[in-house]
Design an enzyme around this catalytic site. Structure first.
Site, PDB file in Angstrom:
ATOM      1  CB  SER A 210      19.369  69.720  63.362  1.00 28.27           C
ATOM      2  OG  SER A 210      18.289  69.437  62.518  1.00 28.27           O
ATOM      3  CG  ASN A 211      16.382  65.358  63.210  1.00 28.69           C
ATOM      4  OD1 ASN A 211      16.078  65.320  62.025  1.00 28.69           O
ATOM      5  ND2 ASN A 211      15.603  65.947  64.120  1.00 28.69           N
ATOM      6  CG  PHE A 212      21.419  62.429  60.128  1.00 25.60           C
ATOM      7  CD1 PHE A 212      22.370  63.270  59.583  1.00 25.60           C
ATOM      8  CD2 PHE A 212      21.780  61.592  61.181  1.00 25.60           C
ATOM      9  CE1 PHE A 212      23.669  63.273  60.059  1.00 25.60           C
ATOM     10  CE2 PHE A 212      23.082  61.583  61.660  1.00 25.60           C
ATOM     11  CZ  PHE A 212      24.027  62.428  61.103  1.00 25.60           C
TER      12      PHE A 212
END
Ligand code: CTP
Length: 403
Positions: free
Chosen positions: A208-210
């Site tokens: 995923s990412n932030f």
């Protein structure tokens, strides 16, 4: 400014700015509203119930019961078209954020089904305290509207942030919100994607990412405030919106987001793709947990579908398509490429080099990139950026129509 026949509850709490509330009642009444005032015990130290009863022409309620009678807070909450909590002290804000209910203001707030506007007022150090800011985020996430504090002289003698907005501005804010003329997107359907996506590796792990989803949610709210009926396709996010004009569809992966977005795009006139979609997902998703064995582990990844590009391909002339670009270098060049390659009408460019911009912050700094021009906006709250994006979309659609 017109508030003709609008029913408004004004809740006054304990802050020095309470001395300005008779003026606020006057402005609301002058604009045509019927105003009923509630106050906490602490508010009575700063303004008298008699002043407020006189200007509002209604008795002021200071308690859930007045000895002989029980004041029906549920009925009051249902009566109003809008509730304003002004000034909202740090103490009341904390109560609203946590669902406490030990006075008439909190009881009516919890029962209200109408939009609630909160005008905080406190000293700057109290305002910037982490707990206050967290409470502001919380009450905003419940769907309440925050009327921004002003900068200026404070009761403590210090100069800074924390002053309550001026009564005329508060009344103007409510009038703008409630006014039908201020709904230029009435009858328009909009799609907004927001948040990250999770691409599962096995039953316990994902890529995923932030992204937090804050920017996309703020855009959905700004469009809904302007009258649009919004479908928000939201990846895994802790953020929520309770705006009546927004229907949230929760998704997890890029593929699920793609399916939901294509379905909503069919009868939408506006689409804003603010989600940080994973560009790659694991080629295979293990059904059992992958066990630790060798020193190195290689994951084979495959590209996800680019949702913006896919919508760009099926876009009809009356549809307005907005994408985002998050860049770390050659920002304008990359944003222009995305605009052209994905057939978008506008790219909202974020540079991670700008302090206070991008993931996690409550602020953002963006540049609008279209085929016609490039406009850079200052660093401002995500809510303000969202309003600017909604205004830009309205302008684009207007220019398109008159071209
Ligand atoms: N986007 C999308 N679907 C994807 C990837 C991106 O809809 N699978 C959208 C994003 O929502 C955003 C825009 O495309 O509106 C640009 O996203 P960004 O990550 O900046 O660009 P990419 O096209 O993924 O290119 P790169 O990662 O190489 O910069």
């Amino acid at each position: 400014m017109s508030l003709q026949d609008k029913k408004i509850i004004l809740a006054v709490t304990g802050s020095i700015a309470a001395y300005k509330t008779p003026q606020l009642v006057r402005s609301l009444v002058k604009a045509g509203a019927e105003v009923k005032v509630l106050m906490t015990a602490a508010a009575a130290d700063f303004v008298t119930p008699l002043s407020l009863a006189t200007v509002s022409k209604h008795p002021v309620l200071a308690s859930v019961s007045d000895g002989a009678n029980w004041n029906n807070h549920v009925a009051l909450g249902l009566w109003a078209d809008a509730m304003i909590i002004a000034p909202c002290s740090a103490n009341t804000l904390g109560k609203l954020a946590n669902g406490l209910c030990d006075n008439i203001v909190c009881a009516v707030y919890l029962s209200a089904r109408c939009p609630v506007f909160i005008a905080p007022a406190m000293d700057e150090d109290m305002w910037i305290h982490k707990s206050t800011q967290q409470n502001i985020s919380k009450v905003r996430s419940y769907g309440n509207h925050i009327i921004p504090v002003a900068h200026g002289e404070l009761a403590s003698g210090l100069v800074g942030e924390g002053r309550m907005a001026e009564p005329e501005d508060i009344a103007g804010h409510i009038a703008a919100y409630l006014s039908e003329e201020n709904k230029p997107l009435k009858g328009i359907k909009a799609l907004v994607t927001a948040g990250p996506t999770y691409e599962r590796i096995d039953p316990v792990r994902f890529i995923s990412n932030f992204s937090t989803g804050k920017m996309g949610i703020a855009i959905a709210e700004a469009l809904a405030d302007k009258g649009a009926q919004v479908t928000l396709v939201l990846g895994p996010s802790h953020e929520r919106t309770y705006h009546a004009g927004i229907n949230t569809i929760a998704v997890e992966s890029a593929q699920q987001m793609y399916t939901a977005a294509v379905a909503a795009f069919k009868d939408a006139q506006i689409a804003v793709l603010a989600a940080a979609v994973a560009d790659y997902r694991p080629q295979e998703q293990a059904t059992e947990k992958i066990k630790k064995k060798e020193q190195d582990l290689t994951l084979a990844l495959t590209k996800t579908t680019d949702i913006l590009a896919a919508l760009g391909k099926i876009k009809k002339p009356e549809q307005t398509l907005i994408g985002f670009a998050l860049e770390t270098n050659n920002e304008l060049e990359h944003a222009t490429e995305k605009l052209k390659n994905k057939n978008a009408d506008l790219i909202v460019l974020n540079s991670l080099k700008d302090e206070g911009a991008g993931f996690g912050h409550d602020t953002n700094k963006v540049t609008f990139v279209s085929l016609h021009n490039t406009v850079s906006l200052p660093l401002q709250s995500k809510a303000a950026v969202a309003v600017a994006i909604a205004d830009q979309i309205i302008e684009l659609r207007h220019a398109e129509k008159t071209a």
